[in-house]
Design a protein around this motif. Structure first.
Motif, mmCIF file in Angstrom:
data_model
loop_
_atom_site.group_PDB
_atom_site.id
_atom_site.type_symbol
_atom_site.label_atom_id
_atom_site.label_comp_id
_atom_site.label_asym_id
_atom_site.label_seq_id
_atom_site.Cartn_x
_atom_site.Cartn_y
_atom_site.Cartn_z
ATOM 1 N N PHE A 104 0.835 -1.201 0.000
ATOM 2 C CA PHE A 104 0.000 0.000 0.000
ATOM 3 C C PHE A 104 0.870 1.251 0.000
ATOM 4 O O PHE A 104 0.634 2.187 -0.774
ATOM 5 N N LEU A 105 1.881 1.284 0.864
ATOM 6 C CA LEU A 105 2.803 2.422 0.906
ATOM 7 C C LEU A 105 3.544 2.577 -0.411
ATOM 8 O O LEU A 105 3.755 3.695 -0.902
ATOM 9 N N LEU A 106 3.951 1.447 -1.002
ATOM 10 C CA LEU A 106 4.700 1.475 -2.253
ATOM 11 C C LEU A 106 3.881 2.103 -3.372
ATOM 12 O O LEU A 106 4.332 3.047 -4.039
ATOM 13 N N PHE A 107 2.668 1.601 -3.585
ATOM 14 C CA PHE A 107 1.877 2.064 -4.727
ATOM 15 C C PHE A 107 1.263 3.442 -4.492
ATOM 16 O O PHE A 107 1.081 4.202 -5.450
ATOM 17 N N ALA A 108 0.972 3.783 -3.243
ATOM 18 C CA ALA A 108 0.502 5.140 -2.954
ATOM 19 C C ALA A 108 1.615 6.149 -3.253
ATOM 20 O O ALA A 108 1.371 7.212 -3.845
ATOM 21 N N GLY A 109 2.842 5.816 -2.845
ATOM 22 C CA GLY A 109 3.983 6.690 -3.136
ATOM 23 C C GLY A 109 4.267 6.795 -4.617
ATOM 24 O O GLY A 109 4.595 7.877 -5.128
ATOM 25 N N LEU A 110 4.129 5.677 -5.343
ATOM 26 C CA LEU A 110 4.358 5.693 -6.793
ATOM 27 C C LEU A 110 3.334 6.573 -7.499
ATOM 28 O O LEU A 110 3.669 7.253 -8.479
ATOM 29 N N ASP A 111 2.088 6.556 -7.027
ATOM 30 C CA ASP A 111 1.073 7.458 -7.579
ATOM 31 C C ASP A 111 1.534 8.906 -7.460
ATOM 32 O O ASP A 111 1.442 9.699 -8.415
ATOM 33 N N ASP A 112 2.024 9.263 -6.275
ATOM 34 C CA ASP A 112 2.543 10.615 -6.034
ATOM 35 C C ASP A 112 3.645 10.974 -7.023
ATOM 36 O O ASP A 112 3.625 12.027 -7.674
ATOM 37 N N PHE A 113 4.630 10.090 -7.118
ATOM 38 C CA PHE A 113 5.798 10.359 -7.951
ATOM 39 C C PHE A 113 5.443 10.434 -9.432
ATOM 40 O O PHE A 113 5.959 11.294 -10.160
ATOM 41 N N LEU A 114 4.594 9.530 -9.892
ATOM 42 C CA LEU A 114 4.231 9.529 -11.310
ATOM 43 C C LEU A 114 3.453 10.786 -11.684
ATOM 44 O O LEU A 114 3.642 11.339 -12.779
ATOM 45 N N LEU A 115 2.591 11.250 -10.798
ATOM 46 C CA LEU A 115 1.875 12.501 -11.066
ATOM 47 C C LEU A 115 2.846 13.678 -11.143
ATOM 48 O O LEU A 115 2.671 14.582 -11.967
ATOM 49 N N ALA A 116 3.884 13.652 -10.303
ATOM 50 C CA ALA A 116 4.898 14.717 -10.341
ATOM 51 C C ALA A 116 5.717 14.640 -11.624
ATOM 52 O O ALA A 116 6.006 15.668 -12.262
#
Length: 317
Positions: A104-116
Motif C-alpha cells: 500500500f505504501l509502495l503504490f501510494a507513493g508511486l502514484d505521487d511520484f508519477l503525477l509529479a
C-alpha cells in the motif's frame, strides 16, 4: 514482534466499515463493481497506449505506468476485503498485514511520484517545446521511473521493517478495511516515537515533495500560457494539461480530505470511509478522465473497439 508475554502475534482483525450484517451485501456489491471498473478501465488505457504507435510518447508512457500502479494499488486492499465479507471473517494474518502495508505504501507513493513526473513532462512540453524530444528522451523517462520505484520501495521497506520491531499486547482490532500503518502503530504497546518520526518524514519527503514539484511545474506552465498571444494558442496549450490537472486535483483533494476529516472527527471509521476516495474511487476515475478529455486516447480506444468488433464478426461468420 510479540505480545506482552512474548507470544508471537498470529493475526489482526479488520473491522471494516460496519458491523451491520444487512450492509455487508451492499458493501460487497459496491466494492466489487468499483474494483472491476478500476481494473478494466486501467487495462484499456494500457492496451490503448501499447497498441497505438502514435501514443508511444513520454506522456503516454507515464500514463500507462500510472494505470498499472492504480490497478496494483486497488488490488492491495479491495480483494482481501471482499474475501473477508464472503467468508464472514475479519481476520488478516500478521504476515499478510505487514505485506499489505508494504505494498500500500509502495503504490501510494508511486502514484505521487508519477503525477509529479507527468507534471514535469507537461512543463517541458509547454515551456521548452523545441527541446522536448531532447530532454524527455527514453533514457531520462526510464531513469525517472526507476528512481520512483527505488525510493518508494526503500521507504516502504523501512517502515514495514520498523513495524516488525514493535510489540503488541492485547488489542488487535484495526478499525479499517486494510492494514493502515498509522492504525497498526497505534495498537503497539512498545515505544513508537521512532516509527512516528519516520512516518512523518516519509509524508514530507515522498508526499509533500512531489506535490511541491507539481505546483512548481504548473506555476511555470501558467506563466508560459499567459505569454501566448492568441486565445486559440492558450486553449491548445492548456488542453494538453487538463486531464493530468484533473487527476492531480482528484488525488490530492481526496488525500487532504481524508487527513482533515480524520483530524476533525478523530474517528477511525470516518477515516476508513474517507480513504476509499483516494484508494479506490480515484484509481477508478482516472481512466475515465483521460479517455473522456483526451482525443488521442479516444481514437486508440475506438480503434481497439473496431478491431474487436471486426474479429467478432469474422468468428460468427
Amino acid at each position: 514482534m510479540g505480545r506482552g508475554n512474548d507470544t508471537p502475534i498470529i493475526e489482526f482483525l479488520l473491522l471494516g466499515f460496519s458491523e451491520e450484517p444487512a450492509l455487508q451485501h451492499l458493501i460487497f456489491g459496491l466494492f466489487l463493481s468499483m474494483y472491476l471498473m478500476t481494473v478494466l478501465g486501467n487495462l484499456l488505457i494500457i492496451v490503448a497506449v501499447s497498441s497505438d504507435s502514435n501514443l508511444h510518447t513520454p506522456m503516454y508512457f507515464f500514463l500507462s505506468n500510472l494505470s498499472l500502479v492504480d490497478i496494483c494499488f486497488t488490488s492491495t486492499t479491495v480483494p482481501k476485503m471482499l474475501v473477508n465479507i464472503l467468508t464472514q471473517s475479519k481476520v488478516i494474518t500478521y504476515a499478510g498485514c505487514i505485506t499489505q502495508m508494504y505494498f500500500f505504501l509502495l503504490f501510494a507513493g508511486l502514484d505521487d511520484f508519477l503525477l509529479a513526473v507527468m507534471a514535469y513532462d507537461r512543463y517541458v512540453a509547454i515551456c521548452q517545446p523545441l527541446y522536448y524530444t531532447v530532454i524527455m528522451n527514453p533514457r531520462l523517462c526510464g531513469l525517472l521511473l526507476l528512481v520512483s520505484w527505488i525510493m518508494n520501495a526503500l521507504n516502504s521497506l523501512l517502515q514495514s521493517v520498523m513495524v516488525l520491531q514493535l510489540s503488541f499486547c492485547t488489542d488487535f482490532e484495526i478499525t479499517h478495511y486494510f492494514c493502515d500503518i498509522k492504525l497498526v502503530v497505534q495498537l503497539a504497546c512498545s515505544k513508537t516515537f521512532l516509527n512516528n518520526m519516520v512516518m512523518n518524514f516519509g509524508v514530507v519527503l515522498l508526499g509533500a515533495g512531489p506535490l511541491t514539484g507539481i505546483l512548481y511545474s504548473y506555476s511555470k506552465i501558467i506563466t508560459s500560457i499567459c505569454r501566448i498571444p492568441s486565445v486559440q494558442g492558450k486553449y491548445k496549450a492548456f488542453s494538453t494539461c487538463v486531464s493530468h490537472l484533473s487527476v492531480v486535483s482528484l488525488f490530492y483533494g481526496t488525500v487532504l480530505g481524508v487527513y482533515l476529516s480524520s483530524a476533525a472527527t478523530h474517528s477511525s471509521y470516518s477515516s476508513a470511509a474517507a480513504s476509499v476516495m483516494y484508494a479506490v474511487v480515484t484509481p477508478m476515475l482516472n481512466p475515465f478522465i483521460y479517455s473522456l478529455r483526451n482525443k488521442d486516447i479516444k481514437r486508440a480506444l475506438k480503434r481497439i473497439y473496431g478491431m474487436a468488433g471486426t474479429k467478432g464478426t469474422i468468428i460468427l461468420r
